[in-house]
Write a protein that holds these residues in place. Structure first.
Motif, mmCIF file in Angstrom:
data_model
loop_
_atom_site.group_PDB
_atom_site.id
_atom_site.type_symbol
_atom_site.label_atom_id
_atom_site.label_comp_id
_atom_site.label_asym_id
_atom_site.label_seq_id
_atom_site.Cartn_x
_atom_site.Cartn_y
_atom_site.Cartn_z
ATOM 1 N N MET A 1 -9.387 -110.686 -39.327
ATOM 2 C CA MET A 1 -10.941 -110.835 -38.862
ATOM 3 C C MET A 1 -11.320 -109.582 -38.193
ATOM 4 O O MET A 1 -12.473 -109.145 -38.711
ATOM 5 N N ILE A 2 -10.776 -108.691 -37.589
ATOM 6 C CA ILE A 2 -11.049 -107.342 -37.039
ATOM 7 C C ILE A 2 -11.170 -106.482 -38.009
ATOM 8 O O ILE A 2 -12.252 -105.938 -38.267
ATOM 9 N N MET A 3 -10.088 -106.519 -39.048
ATOM 10 C CA MET A 3 -10.220 -105.274 -40.098
ATOM 11 C C MET A 3 -11.497 -105.800 -41.100
ATOM 12 O O MET A 3 -12.350 -105.043 -41.606
ATOM 13 N N LYS A 4 -11.895 -107.147 -41.291
ATOM 14 C CA LYS A 4 -13.005 -107.539 -42.095
ATOM 15 C C LYS A 4 -14.253 -107.494 -41.683
ATOM 16 O O LYS A 4 -15.239 -107.163 -42.290
ATOM 17 N N GLU A 5 -14.246 -108.006 -40.444
ATOM 18 C CA GLU A 5 -15.817 -108.279 -39.790
ATOM 19 C C GLU A 5 -16.316 -106.952 -39.002
ATOM 20 O O GLU A 5 -17.521 -106.722 -38.823
ATOM 21 N N LEU A 6 -15.355 -106.394 -38.319
ATOM 22 C CA LEU A 6 -15.664 -105.277 -37.453
ATOM 23 C C LEU A 6 -15.578 -103.959 -37.855
ATOM 24 O O LEU A 6 -16.144 -103.063 -37.330
ATOM 25 N N GLN A 7 -14.563 -103.739 -38.561
ATOM 26 C CA GLN A 7 -14.574 -102.308 -39.098
ATOM 27 C C GLN A 7 -14.235 -101.246 -38.107
ATOM 28 O O GLN A 7 -15.064 -100.270 -37.994
ATOM 29 N N ILE A 8 -13.328 -101.543 -37.251
ATOM 30 C CA ILE A 8 -12.840 -100.600 -36.084
ATOM 31 C C ILE A 8 -11.571 -100.233 -36.195
ATOM 32 O O ILE A 8 -10.707 -101.009 -36.747
ATOM 33 N N PRO A 9 -11.055 -99.149 -35.704
ATOM 34 C CA PRO A 9 -9.595 -98.925 -35.760
ATOM 35 C C PRO A 9 -8.583 -99.826 -35.069
ATOM 36 O O PRO A 9 -8.909 -100.422 -34.040
#
Length: 279
Positions: free
Chosen positions: A264-272
């Motif tokens: 979810m973090i990789m897909k939706e938020l695009q932060i390291p």
């Protein structure tokens, strides 16, 4: 001196992961190794690209392969020039066998692996995370820093903690490997049920540990569904954050620190996203 390896597909060179790697290697006084995954089965072209009206199959294939060689050389040159301008100690590795196997082998001998979270190592577009990334994260032998496809400077650290040993392990690895980032504001974020107390799991032990590693850390307790609350919290505050997460593994269950949280973090938020899990 720590060793950071940064993985590249020379056919789709990621300037973002280059920039993150150079910044962190500089801050950490680390040796940087550019691992170029020149998998002999990976090409920039698709089979349909070989079918033309005017050229036979083999002539067209040779033309496209020659172009791929030139593209890969240019990617290496790009990386080397950037490292030289930054004054870094660096090396370049060319891994020409099966990419995932080569990168897993490289990870045994590295303190940290960095890679673009959109990486696919194919000529096709895939949803985030790709099959390659999912395989890598579940089998890597060192912590991994996944970075978005567009570079943003890091100005805050978010440590996700749920009381599970894997979440503490990830925080430890981050503290040891990227200690230079401790100067940024740092926050421990945990999620509890609506009817649970507002104390951290193993509250006294965790705060005793954190005091030694992150003396200026702050704490946030969210209430509700972990995935929903983490998503909303990071959307509000996470544009320039780096998130630390434990436990990524196929079939691994670790409360709310499971593959879907990282996905979810990789897909939706695009932060390291820094991921480490004990084997």
């Amino acid at each position: 001196m720590k060793k950071i390896i940064v993985a590249f597909d020379g056919l789709r060179f990621s300037e973002s992961v280059r920039d993150y790697a150079i910044e962190l290697a500089n801050q950490s006084n680390a040796h940087l190794v550019g691992v170029f995954l020149d998998d002999f089965m990976h090409h920039s072209y698709k089979i349909q690209n070989l079918i033309t009206e005017n050229k036979n199959y083999h002539a067209k294939q040779k033309e496209l392969e020659t172009k791929d060689v030139a593209t890969r050389k240019e990617a290496v040159k790009n990386f080397e020039i950037a490292c030289q301008e930054a004054g870094l100690q660096y090396n370049v590795h060319h891994d020409r066998n099966v990419a995932i196997q080569e990168l897993l082998r490289e990870s045994i001998y590295a303190d940290l692996l960095m890679i673009d979270n959109t990486e696919t190592l194919t000529a096709y577009t895939e949803k985030i995370p790709s099959e390659f990334i999912g395989d890598l994260l579940s089998r890597t032998k060192c912590p991994v820093l996944m970075v978005p496809h567009h570079f943003k400077p890091i100005d805050k650290i978010v440590l996700l903690y749920n009381g599970d040993p894997s979440s503490v392990y990830a925080i430890k690895m981050f503290s040891y490997i990227l200690s230079s980032l401790k100067e940024h504001p740092t926050e421990v974020v945990s999620v509890k049920g609506e009817n649970e107390s507002s104390h951290l799991p193993n509250n006294a032990l965790m705060k005793e540990f954190m005091k030694r590693h992150f003396p200026e850390v702050s704490y946030t307790i969210l209430k509700g569904s972990a995935e929903t609350e983490i998503r909303n919290y990071l959307k509000r505050t996470g544009n320039y954050s780096l998130v630390i997460l434990g436990a990524y593994g196929r079939g691994m269950i670790s409360n709310w620190l499971r593959p879907s949280m990282a996905d979810m973090i990789m897909k939706e938020l695009q932060i390291p996203l820094f991921i480490a899990h004990a084997k």
